[in-house]
Design an enzyme around this catalytic site. Structure first.
Site, PDB file in Angstrom:
ATOM      1  N   HIS A 172    -105.781  32.800  -0.466  1.00 16.37           N
ATOM      2  CA  HIS A 172    -106.603  32.466  -1.258  1.00 16.37           C
ATOM      3  C   HIS A 172    -108.140  32.795  -0.078  1.00 16.37           C
ATOM      4  O   HIS A 172    -109.096  33.098  -0.949  1.00 16.37           O
ATOM      5  CB  HIS A 172    -106.795  31.242  -0.579  1.00 16.37           C
ATOM      6  CG  HIS A 172    -107.479  30.397  -1.349  1.00 16.37           C
ATOM      7  ND1 HIS A 172    -107.618  29.731  -2.246  1.00 16.37           N
ATOM      8  CD2 HIS A 172    -108.943  29.478  -0.699  1.00 16.37           C
ATOM      9  CE1 HIS A 172    -108.743  28.911  -2.286  1.00 16.37           C
ATOM     10  NE2 HIS A 172    -109.699  29.098  -1.638  1.00 16.37           N
ATOM     11  N   SER A 220    -113.599  29.845  -4.115  1.00 19.16           N
ATOM     12  CA  SER A 220    -113.295  28.075  -3.785  1.00 19.16           C
ATOM     13  C   SER A 220    -114.033  27.140  -4.141  1.00 19.16           C
ATOM     14  O   SER A 220    -113.770  27.028  -5.821  1.00 19.16           O
ATOM     15  CB  SER A 220    -112.435  28.259  -2.496  1.00 19.16           C
ATOM     16  OG  SER A 220    -111.473  27.051  -2.211  1.00 19.16           O
TER      17      SER A 220
END
Length: 319
Positions: A295, A90
């Site tokens: 995620h 990320s």
């Protein structure tokens, strides 16, 4: 390198059998874990204190331009190596793309960059919470900055108390913390290790500057991967133009491997494909073969050894 609101802890809290740092160490790698400035492990400064607003005047741009190069050089100094393999999740990918485009001399020091859930372009973000924060971002940041709130979700006594009360194992945890988390990163109950939740919530969130979040909000609104927008007059002073410059991804020559998933609400496949076409040297693209992978599953999923590490090991051995 961890993501927004994370820390080096993210790579070990899944445990010795699943944590990525343990997996890499068992594979014979010398593992270095970075901490972004401002998180719970990285709050010291030569003359500023976390109580000073100036301490928090940074985004992932500064992390990429200053901090990552310093970490890499430190690792080289201690290990005697001249190249390394970089793995980011990320924001750990965002800051790398900043470094490799703004400090292109560091490309030669990276034998491979692995991007887990790569974040650069964000126009297709599906999280309703993140989209709401992005739409109100300029106003929220101005207000918070004006009243002296410069840190977002710090690892302090108040947040720890709330986590302890609301995010322990049980019905309350599932209703509040789990669903709130899913509304941000995507729903995947199957890969969630419920018994490890107390450990996970004991380490996250780890804090960040509010300006980091505001910068991400700008990417969603602008549909560009570019520097922080200070407004017309601020941009003219800093950049010599009315709009902030875009990061030149074509300057990134280090080999890049992209790991992405269909159900990631923050790194949408369409945005990853756009990144793929703009990067100069993508050597591997891997879509997680599980349609609900979200995620945070890149770090904490029950089957990460099968879904992530087997492919990661092969890619690392190739470079």
């Amino acid at each position: 390198m961890h993501g927004l609101l994370g820390s080096a802890d993210d790579f070990v809290v899944a445990g010795v059998e699943s944590g990525l740092a343990y997996q890499l160490s068992r594979g014979g790698y010398d593992v270095w874990l970075g901490n972004a400035r401002g998180n719970k492990h990285s709050r010291r400064h030569t003359h500023l204190r976390p109580l000073d607003s100036k301490f928090w005047d940074f985004t992932w741009h500064e992390i990429g331009v200053y901090d990552l190069p310093a970490m890499i050089d430190y690792a080289f100094e201690k290990s005697g190596s001249t190249t390394l393999k970089y793995i980011g999740h990320s924001q750990g990918t965002t800051s790398f793309f900043v470094m490799a485009s703004e400090r292109p001399e560091y490309n030669a020091k990276i034998s491979l960059m692995v991007a887990l859930s790569p974040v650069a372009f964000m126009s297709h973000v599906r999280s309703p919470i993140i989209r709401l924060l992005a739409s109100e971002g300029p106003l929220l940041y101005t207000i918070s900055n004006g009243i002296g709130i410069n840190e977002f979700l710090p690892d302090n006594k108040l947040v720890k108390t709330l986590k302890s009360l609301l995010c322990s194992v049980g019905v309350m945890s599932e209703i509040l913390c789990n669903n709130l988390l899913f509304l941000i990163v995507g729903f995947d109950l199957e890969q969630l290790n419920v018994t490890n939740l107390p450990v996970l919530f004991g380490h996250v969130p780890s804090g960040s500057s509010a300006k980091q979040l505001a910068h991400y909000g700008q990417l969603i609104i602008s549909d560009e991967f570019r520097k922080y927008d200070y407004g017309t007059h601020g941009n003219l002073r800093r950049y010599g133009k009315t709009f902030p410059p875009r990061y030149n991804l074509r300057r990134i020559s280090a080999p890049v491997s992209l790991f992405y998933s269909d159900a990631d609400w923050l790194a949408h496949p369409a945005d990853v494909r756009r990144l793929l076409h703009e990067l100069g040297n993508v050597v591997d693209v891997y879509k997680i073969p599980y349609k609900y992978f979200n995620h945070l599953d890149f770090l904490f999923s029950k089957d990460c050894k099968i879904l992530i590490y087997e492919r990661l090991r092969k890619v690392l051995q190739s470079f």
